[in-house]
Design an enzyme around this catalytic site. Structure first.
Site, PDB file in Angstrom:
ATOM      1  N   GLY A 196       0.827  -1.198   0.000  1.00  0.00           N
ATOM      2  CA  GLY A 196       0.000   0.000   0.000  1.00  0.00           C
ATOM      3  C   GLY A 196       0.858   1.243   0.000  1.00  0.00           C
TER       4      GLY A 196
ATOM      5  N   ALA B 148      -0.163   6.072   5.174  1.00  0.00           N
ATOM      6  CA  ALA B 148       0.487   5.207   6.166  1.00  0.00           C
ATOM      7  C   ALA B 148       1.658   4.455   5.536  1.00  0.00           C
ATOM      8  CB  ALA B 148      -0.520   4.220   6.745  1.00  0.00           C
TER       9      ALA B 148
ATOM     10  N   THR C 104      -5.844   8.321   0.548  1.00  0.00           N
ATOM     11  CA  THR C 104      -5.475   9.439   1.434  1.00  0.00           C
ATOM     12  C   THR C 104      -5.717  10.761   0.718  1.00  0.00           C
ATOM     13  OG1 THR C 104      -3.741   8.046   2.379  1.00  0.00           O
ATOM     14  CG2 THR C 104      -3.571  10.404   2.794  1.00  0.00           C
TER      15      THR C 104
ATOM     16  N   GLY D  24     -10.560  17.585   5.567  1.00  0.00           N
ATOM     17  CA  GLY D  24     -10.659  18.570   6.642  1.00  0.00           C
ATOM     18  C   GLY D  24      -9.397  18.916   7.388  1.00  0.00           C
TER      19      GLY D  24
ATOM     20  N   PHE E 141     -12.803  21.172  15.217  1.00  0.00           N
ATOM     21  CA  PHE E 141     -13.335  20.010  14.512  1.00  0.00           C
ATOM     22  C   PHE E 141     -14.290  19.264  15.420  1.00  0.00           C
ATOM     23  CE2 PHE E 141     -12.631  17.224  10.762  1.00  0.00           C
ATOM     24  CZ  PHE E 141     -12.364  18.222   9.836  1.00  0.00           C
TER      25      PHE E 141
ATOM     26  N   GLN F 230     -18.028   3.999  10.463  1.00  0.00           N
ATOM     27  CA  GLN F 230     -18.431   5.388  10.617  1.00  0.00           C
ATOM     28  C   GLN F 230     -19.214   5.912   9.415  1.00  0.00           C
ATOM     29  OE1 GLN F 230     -15.435   8.863  10.809  1.00  0.00           O
ATOM     30  NE2 GLN F 230     -16.438   8.786  12.801  1.00  0.00           N
TER      31      GLN F 230
ATOM     32  N   HIS G 145     -20.302   9.308   7.798  1.00  0.00           N
ATOM     33  CA  HIS G 145     -20.033  10.748   7.822  1.00  0.00           C
ATOM     34  C   HIS G 145     -21.364  11.446   7.556  1.00  0.00           C
ATOM     35  CE1 HIS G 145     -18.348  14.655   6.902  1.00  0.00           C
ATOM     36  NE2 HIS G 145     -17.145  14.225   7.235  1.00  0.00           N
TER      37      HIS G 145
ATOM     38  N   LEU H 245     -17.616  13.269  -0.486  1.00  0.00           N
ATOM     39  CA  LEU H 245     -17.516  13.841   0.852  1.00  0.00           C
ATOM     40  C   LEU H 245     -17.547  15.368   0.820  1.00  0.00           C
ATOM     41  CD1 LEU H 245     -16.726  13.574   3.926  1.00  0.00           C
ATOM     42  CD2 LEU H 245     -14.360  13.694   3.165  1.00  0.00           C
TER      43      LEU H 245
ATOM     44  N   GLU I 298     -16.152  17.959   7.013  1.00  0.00           N
ATOM     45  CA  GLU I 298     -16.573  18.464   8.318  1.00  0.00           C
ATOM     46  C   GLU I 298     -16.062  19.889   8.538  1.00  0.00           C
ATOM     47  OE1 GLU I 298     -16.478  15.428  11.282  1.00  0.00           O
ATOM     48  OE2 GLU I 298     -15.609  16.768  12.770  1.00  0.00           O
TER      49      GLU I 298
ATOM     50  N   ARG J  98     -19.481  12.540  14.730  1.00  0.00           N
ATOM     51  CA  ARG J  98     -20.112  12.064  13.508  1.00  0.00           C
ATOM     52  C   ARG J  98     -21.201  11.017  13.752  1.00  0.00           C
ATOM     53  NH1 ARG J  98     -14.552  11.655   9.882  1.00  0.00           N
ATOM     54  NH2 ARG J  98     -14.313  13.907   9.654  1.00  0.00           N
TER      55      ARG J  98
ATOM     56  N   HIS K 223     -18.034   6.101   5.644  1.00  0.00           N
ATOM     57  CA  HIS K 223     -16.829   6.899   5.486  1.00  0.00           C
ATOM     58  C   HIS K 223     -15.557   6.205   5.964  1.00  0.00           C
ATOM     59  CE1 HIS K 223     -14.434  10.457   5.067  1.00  0.00           C
ATOM     60  NE2 HIS K 223     -14.220  10.593   6.357  1.00  0.00           N
TER      61      HIS K 223
ATOM     62  N   ARG L 254     -14.569   7.305  15.524  1.00  0.00           N
ATOM     63  CA  ARG L 254     -13.386   8.145  15.342  1.00  0.00           C
ATOM     64  C   ARG L 254     -13.789   9.611  15.267  1.00  0.00           C
ATOM     65  NH1 ARG L 254     -10.971  10.595  11.031  1.00  0.00           N
ATOM     66  NH2 ARG L 254     -12.264   9.587   9.447  1.00  0.00           N
TER      67      ARG L 254
ATOM     68  N   SER M 247     -10.419  14.243  11.779  1.00  0.00           N
ATOM     69  CA  SER M 247      -9.039  14.746  11.772  1.00  0.00           C
ATOM     70  C   SER M 247      -8.078  13.907  12.618  1.00  0.00           C
ATOM     71  CB  SER M 247      -8.944  16.238  12.147  1.00  0.00           C
ATOM     72  OG  SER M 247      -9.097  16.462  13.528  1.00  0.00           O
TER      73      SER M 247
END
Lengths: 136, 249, 575
Positions: free
Chosen positions: C10, C14, C44, C49, C115, C229, C231, C241, C244, C284, C352, C387, C390
């Site tokens: 990947g 990360a 990524t 946000g 945030f 999650q 969003h 998206l 936020e 969220r 999300h 989560r 941010s």
């Protein structure tokens, strides 16, 4: 400078046709701009001959002017003038792209820079025209 | 009522079987909120699973889905069918790039060029992390920000006939990214990067067609980056012959 | 044979952070980055946000930790959160040193914005393209390191495990269709989440949970998978998206009567200026639930893509929108023909992010020696049951770097890999792909199975869940797995076979979907993003613990492990 990468098997390498510049209006405009320089170069060559003839005396100069009065040369100069204007316009538009003008923290919008260049060009042209008219 | 449809003429190329690409017509449902990419996905999912193309974010930021749409480089996730009525719509791989298969082109050339322009911060001395961030005013940020918006989608290369005619040309996106670091107040690598931008296959190959900036989906204006690099290069050259020590302090 | 000391699967945030960390750990290491897309295409890139870290005098590491733990409904491992908040500031400054164009205050410091769920302004940002700028800064910086070797457009199809240790992967090179072993003494999985198990998601097409499935198939448990999650603000239809940050800049959520409905759900009082953790700056999970309740009361709009509400930015003015939210304006203009300067934006909740993932320790290490994971694909866990916005970009920096360093140290201590058995394993994998996909004559179509899976997931594992529908989804998924065994490809070509990739991705998606469904069915309580109508209360006695889904031939087996509590004992989560 490195050599061009060797073609890799299996990939299809598109060829650029000789008429690529007809594919898009923008390419055609670009080619016209390039071609304009040929006419401007010829015009400058003629101008140099004209100066040279003027140095040879009034008769030589008059004969030269007479030749320039032919329909062919007049047509050429009309075309050359068109190209010169076209080239100048594109060149002045470029100034907006090339020259970042800052006023304090902010960048002057490129349009304003171009407008300034055109205004300057216009004023200069008028001044020359005025000077020529005043003398004759 | 019969369903409205639109026809896509899609370029196909199978590397092991075809000598040349050919066009294949697909008729797909027309929906006014569909983009060209939606039509391609419809074909792949329901008609012909062998159709090959790249895509990912479908929001114009990953840079995967660039193709020629009616002869113009476009992100297909942002090219709405409704703007090409009544069709047919020609969908071809990005111009000037070698084709791997169907609509997938080989961008390794760009990846190499990107590395050559050293698109990273170069410092004589690194400030330790404990000393915090390098200070940069909003105006200093603004100076390079536009050129940092490049998503590497390759549309500018597909619009550049200079790249088509002379593939060694570093090209719009890579030059814009090199120039972006030259403008960054945190960077001290101009003396290393500018000679690369100014070499024979660099900015001076550009004849300012200007189409790179016209097709850029992110407003990067690579043409401006190139012309300004030319000015910088010319200034360097004059200083180098006029001043002792090449005008560098 | 292709050999490295550390192999990163990947090339997103990360993965690149891990690769650079490993490269800086020792000069002697060779590092591979293998990714199914070019690194700059990784998801990524779509994050908008910002990135949370304690940067200012009015903030404190404990505040960030408490907000994160509270936001996660006390399911976060608090030792992990403490590491996370401690290392976050240095990581974001490191990225600044690498050229990330963070937005700035007039004095030249990086700016911070509020945030959702945070008590202090601590979210750094680069306008509203934070993920894009971070990814490109990381990618361009990674080009500096010659010992980082990239395998762009290679798909890892299985982990190679010998004597109980990970020794590399078998990987398919899209460009020629060859399956080769790529060996490494340590492998770091950084493949992101799997939002594509749902039909309506902000996630890019590539987010198919491949890394989660890779680890899961090798026997590594997936932790807390039931926590998905939503969003609260995505564009109807596409699921694009809307950040936020549009709410932290002062945007309002309004129902069809133009009423800021969040005040009816304990998030008030409404104020003109945004107040931390109140109204539109609530977390969220809560905002998404409010939307559904508003819908049930008949107070949402109804459009061709279902119910929606309005996100109103008009009062912010063109200047603020263009400076702080230019991407929002670009997206809404391009994709729904709406200019937020003049019109409200239609939005609805959209899948999300996955709080769960490959179970790791604080260094990203999994239970399988030599295997590491970081980013959305991993579960450390700092995000618990929900989560905070941010925190994920920060997470991929902090734990990407930690995993990179740990894997590098691990690799330095390991003897060279014996390549013969691995070549054999890779040959087996090649045979599997051939028999399973390329030479099989199945009748089942990939797209049909995928769509049915997505429908089942939306139905059973949405914002509100109950036992009966989840059981039905589990049954459907099991049936789809059987159908997948008879999948047939139209594309038999070796070169750039994207249909084969789609089949492999669907295999991953089905695994991930099953772990989500079974983990959720077993968790008989409501916590964070996991809300059950049949068990509406949080139940700390029975479920203050992580779920662990382990692969068995009959589907996932669900076990539990304790939550680490250090300084913040569980309390009621009220905003």
């Amino acid at each position: 400078m490195s050599a061009p990468p060797a073609p890799r098997p299996g990939l299809y390498y598109p060829k650029m046709p000789a008429t690529w510049w007809l594919r898009r209006p923008a390419y055609l405009r670009f080619m016209l701009r390039e071609v304009s320089s040929v006419f401007i170069a010829i015009f400058l060559a003629v101008l140099m001959v004209q100066v040279y003839r003027a140095g040879q005396g009034p008769e030589a100069y008059a004969a030269f002017l007479e030749r320039l009065a032919s329909p062919g040369w007049i047509a050429f100069h009309a075309v050359a003038l068109g190209f010169a204007l076209y080239h100048s316009v594109t060149w002045l538009k470029l100034t907006a792209v090339v020259q970042v003008v800052r006023l304090g923290e902010h960048q002057v919008p490129p349009r304003l820079v171009a407008a300034g260049a055109f205004a300057f060009w216009g004023i200069l042209s008028l001044a020359i025209l005025f000077a020529v008219l005043l003398r004759s | 009522m019969a369903e409205e449809t639109i026809t896509l003429e899609v370029t196909r190329y199978r590397p092991r079987e075809d000598r040349e690409p050919r066009a294949q017509a697909f008729t797909v449902p027309y929906r006014k909120d569909w983009v060209v990419l939606d039509a391609l996905n419809h074909i792949k999912d329901r008609v012909d699973g062998t159709l090959t193309y790249r895509w990912s974010c479908r929001m114009g930021v990953c840079g995967s889905c660039g193709m020629m749409v009616n002869g113009v480089p476009k992100l297909t996730c942002a090219a709405f069918l409704r703007d090409y009525l009544p069709g047919p719509i020609r969908v071809e791989p990005l111009a000037y790039f070698p084709v791997i298969r169907d609509l997938v082109v080989d961008i390794e050339d760009f990846m190499g060029k990107l590395r050559r322009v050293m698109p990273w911060i170069i410092r004589r001395t690194e400030q330790p992390l404990t000393a915090g961030e390098y200070r940069q005013t909003p105006a200093q940020l603004e100076a390079y920000k536009q050129f940092s918006m490049c998503i590497n989608c390759m549309l500018c290369y597909a619009a550049c006939p200079v790249y088509g005619l002379s593939p060694l040309f570093i090209g719009p996106a890579a030059i814009a990214l090199g120039y972006r670091y030259n403008l960054d107040s945190r960077d001290e690598g101009y003396h290393l990067r500018q000679p690369i931008l100014a070499e024979a296959v660099g900015v001076w190959q550009c004849t300012f067609v200007g189409e790179c900036s016209a097709v850029c989906p992110k407003g990067v204006d690579p043409a401006a980056a190139i012309q300004r690099s030319k000015v910088a290069g010319a200034k360097d050259w004059f200083l180098s012959i006029l001043l002792p020590r090449g005008g560098r302090s | 044979m292709l050999q490295h000391d550390v192999l990163v699967i990947g090339g997103g945030g990360a993965g690149l952070r891990a690769a650079i960390a490993a490269a800086e750990e020792s000069d002697r290491l060779s590092i591979g980055v293998l990714s199914k897309v070019y690194p700059m295409r990784s998801h990524t890139v779509s994050a908008e946000g910002g990135t949370a870290a304690v940067m200012r005098e009015n903030d404190h590491l404990d505040f960030h930790a408490k907000d994160t733990i509270f936001g996660g409904d006390f399911l976060s491992d608090q030792d992990a959160v403490e590491v996370f908040v401690r290392e976050a500031p240095a990581e974001v400054i490191q990225l600044e040193h690498w050229g990330c164009p963070w937005s700035r205050d007039p004095d030249g410091r990086v700016s911070v914005r509020p945030f959702g769920g945070m008590t202090v302004n601590r979210t750094l940002y680069a306008a509203d393209k934070t993920g894009f700028h971070m990814l490109h800064a990381l990618f361009q910086t990674s080009l500096k390191y010659e010992k980082i070797v990239r395998y762009d457009e290679w798909f890892a199809t299985s982990l190679l495990v010998e004597d109980g240790k990970v020794c590399g992967v078998a990987a398919l090179n899209l460009h020629d269709g060859q399956v080769s072993p790529v060996t490494a003494k340590a492998v770091i999985i950084c493949t992101g989440g799997g939002g594509r198990v749902y039909p309506f998601t902000t996630n890019a097409a590539i987010k198919t949970g491949d890394g989660m499935a890779l680890a899961y198939r090798a026997g590594v448990p997936l932790k807390d998978m039931e926590f998905v999650q939503y969003h609260p603000t995505g564009l109807p239809g596409t699921g694009i998206l809307i950040t936020e940050a549009s709410r932290s800049e002062g945007g309002h959520l309004k129902n069809k009567d133009g009423y800021r409905y969040l005040q009816d759900y304990g998030l008030g009082p409404p104020t003109d200026k945004p107040v931390h953790r109140k109204m539109e700056l609530g977390p969220r999970d809560i905002l998404s639930r409010c939307h559904i309740q508003e819908y049930q009361k008949g107070r949402t709009f109804d459009g061709p893509y279902g119910h929606y509400v309005h996100l109103d930015l008009r009062h912010l003015g063109e200047k603020v929108i263009d400076k702080q939210l230019p991407f929002v304006r670009e997206l809404t203009r391009n994709y729904v023909g709406i200019d937020p300067v003049h019109e409200p934006i239609p939005v609805r909740p959209v899948v999300h992010y996955m709080m769960g993932g490959i179970s790791t320790d604080l260094d990203g290490a999994t239970v399988l020696p030599g295997l590491y994971a970081a980013g959305e694909t991993a579960c450390v866990s700092i995000n618990g049951a929900n989560r905070l916005g941010s925190n994920s970009l920060t997470e991929l920096l902090v734990f990407g770097a930690r995993a990179g360093r740990a894997a590098a140290r691990d690799a330095l201590g390991r003897p060279p890999i014996r390549s013969n058995p691995l070549a054999q394993l890779a040959a087996d994998e090649r045979r599997r792909l051939n028999e399973r996909f390329l030479r099989a004559d199945g009748r089942e179509r990939i797209a049909e199975i995928r769509e049915e899976m997505q429908k089942a997931m939306e139905k059973g594992l949405g914002i509100y869940r109950d036992r009966a529908t989840m059981q039905e989804t589990c049954k459907t998924l099991r049936h789809l797995r059987e159908r997948f065994a008879h999948v047939g490809l139209m594309d038999r070509d070796a070169v750039f076979n994207t249909e084969l990739i789609a089949a492999l991705e669907l295999e991953s998606l089905l695994h991930v979907a099953e772990t989500i469904a079974h983990s959720a069915l077993a968790r008989e309580e409501s916590r964070g993003a996991h809300t059950r109508t049949d068990f509406p209360k949080r139940d700390d006695t029975r479920f203050l613990k992580h779920s662990l889904a382990t692969h068995t031939p009959d589907g996932p087996r669900i076990d539990y492990s304790p939550v680490t509590i250090t300084r913040w004992p569980p309390e009621e989560r009220k905003y």
